[in-house]
Write an enzyme that holds these catalytic residues in place. Structure first.
Site: not given
Ligand SMILES: *Cc1c(COP(=O)(O)O)cnc(C)c1O
Length: 393
Positions: A89, A111, A377
């Site tokens: 993010k 948000e 992610s």
């Molecule tokens: C916020 C988040 C997501 C989901 O958000 P996307 O916009 O779909 O990427 C996925 N993995 C992690 C670790 C997150 O913090």
């Protein structure tokens, strides 16, 4: 950066700008500025500098030998968990805060549901000296107390939202309301590839660094592209950023994994692409979980970050055109994968990410020997309380 600009702000039938008229000039200004910056080397070097020295990019690709032995694929992971603040993010938060600075906007609003995007935005604002206000549903504030503390630690103002279900969609409404009122000096940092045009394009481009790096590393280390790319899909930003570099490579199969919650048939999930219908939320047309009357349904997922009733509009288009396959896994399957990856590979992934691994662990996911790259992610430190509760540790 060469930008793929959606014609009229639409991805096929999806996207657009379903917002109050007063916001249109700000969206136009944002798009124009973004396209200017994207073509400008000064902006690039500033962004690249921060990504390198502050975020810790490029992130590595890690081979996962035990998971490979277990599944019969050659599994590797793109390590976004190693970014500063522990997830992808921050790539977007930093990029958008730089844009805000260029527009002379000193005040940032955001948000957040689980608080992860709030933390990333508060971090970028602290670093760049911007004023930060984060809207968060009151229920979410209670559920994610540590992230509230973290944001306040970083100097952000956290506003608990008490309307509606006191969760993400109410925080979204409140943030949009603030933006309408204060648009002259305020930039709204949207946290995923969602929202009105140009946000889905801008967020995708700031996250596209993931796929660019992954593709280059893969070619360098293995001398070939992956056969399959896999990512979890909440709003869809980590998936879009990862997929983007491979969209033109027809031989690379791309799979997005949604949160199946307690099971699609129970209605308690967060899988709009799997079981929603097109509708409007957050200023854009996309697949949406809605009831017969078009009211937005309550979502459920073990992972707070996937708990979003809609999805970025480009994903809706990629689903309809069959370029990307979308599937879902349940809470239980995600929890099992979460444990498996920790034990087999020594990586505690985020519960969101565990959904992507759960899909890979399903029998027959790919042909034996396939090179499968998972977008890892984020890291799971934030999920330890949930894990302790659900796994009985
Ligand atoms: C916020 C988040 C997501 C989901 O958000 P996307 O916009 O779909 O990427 C996925 N993995 C992690 C670790 C997150 O913090």
């Amino acid at each position: 950066m060469s930008v793929r600009r959606p014609e009229l702000g639409r991805f096929g039938a999806y996207g657009g700008r379903y917002v109050p008229e007063t916001l249109v000039p700000a969206l136009d200004e944002l798009e124009a500025l973004f396209l200017t910056c994207a073509a400008e080397s000064g902006f690039h070097s500033e962004l690249q500098g921060l990504l390198t020295e502050y975020v810790g990019r490029p992130t590595p690709v890690t081979d996962l030998p035990a998971l490979s032995a277990k599944t019969g694929y050659r599994v590797s992971a793109k390590r976004e968990d190693l970014c500063h603040t522990g997830a992808h993010k921050i790539n977007n938060a930093i990029g958008q805060c730089l844009l805000a600075q260029r527009m002379g906007k000193q005040r940032i609003i955001a948000e957040t549901g689980a608080g992860q995007h709030g933390v990333a935005t508060a971090t970028a604002c602290a670093r760049l000296g911007l004023d930060c206000t984060v809207y968060m549903g009151e229920t979410d504030c209670e559920r994610q107390r540590l992230n509230v503390v973290r944001m306040r630690m970083l100097g952000a103002k956290v506003v608990p939202v008490t309307s509606g279900t006191k969760t993400l969609k109410d925080a979204l409404n409140e943030a949009l309301r603030d933006w309408v009122t204060n648009v002259r000096d305020t930039h709204y940092v949207i946290g995923s590839v969602a929202g009105p045009h140009p946000f889905p394009m801008i967020v995708r481009e700031f996250q596209a660094v993931i796929g660019r790096e992954a593709r280059a590393t893969c070619l360098e280390c293995y001398g070939e592209l992956p056969d399959v790319g896999v990512a979890c899909v909440g709003g869809g930003s980590n998936a879009m950023g990862f997929f983007d570099a491979f969209l033109a490579d027809d031989q690379v199969r791309l799979v997005g994994v949604e949160a199946g919650g307690l099971g699609i048939e129970t209605g308690r999930h967060a899988a709009p692409l799997t079981s929603g219908r097109p509708g409007v939320l957050h200023g854009a047309m996309s697949y949406l979980m809605q009831d017969e009357a078009g009211q937005v349904m309550e979502t459920h997922s073990v992972s707070a970050g996937l708990d979003y009733p809609s999805v970025g509009p480009e994903h809706s288009h990629l689903k309809d055109t069959h370029r990307v396959e979308y599937c879902s896994v349940t809470d239980d399957q995600a929890l099992e994968a979460f444990t498996e990856v920790a034990r087999l590979e020594g990586i505690v992934v985020a519960l969101e990410t565990a959904h992507a691994f759960a899909a890979v662990l399903q029998p027959g996911f790919a042909a034996p020997g396939s090179r499968v790259m998972v977008n890892l992610s984020g890291r799971g430190d934030k999920d330890m309380e949930t894990a302790a509760r659900l796994l009985g540790y």
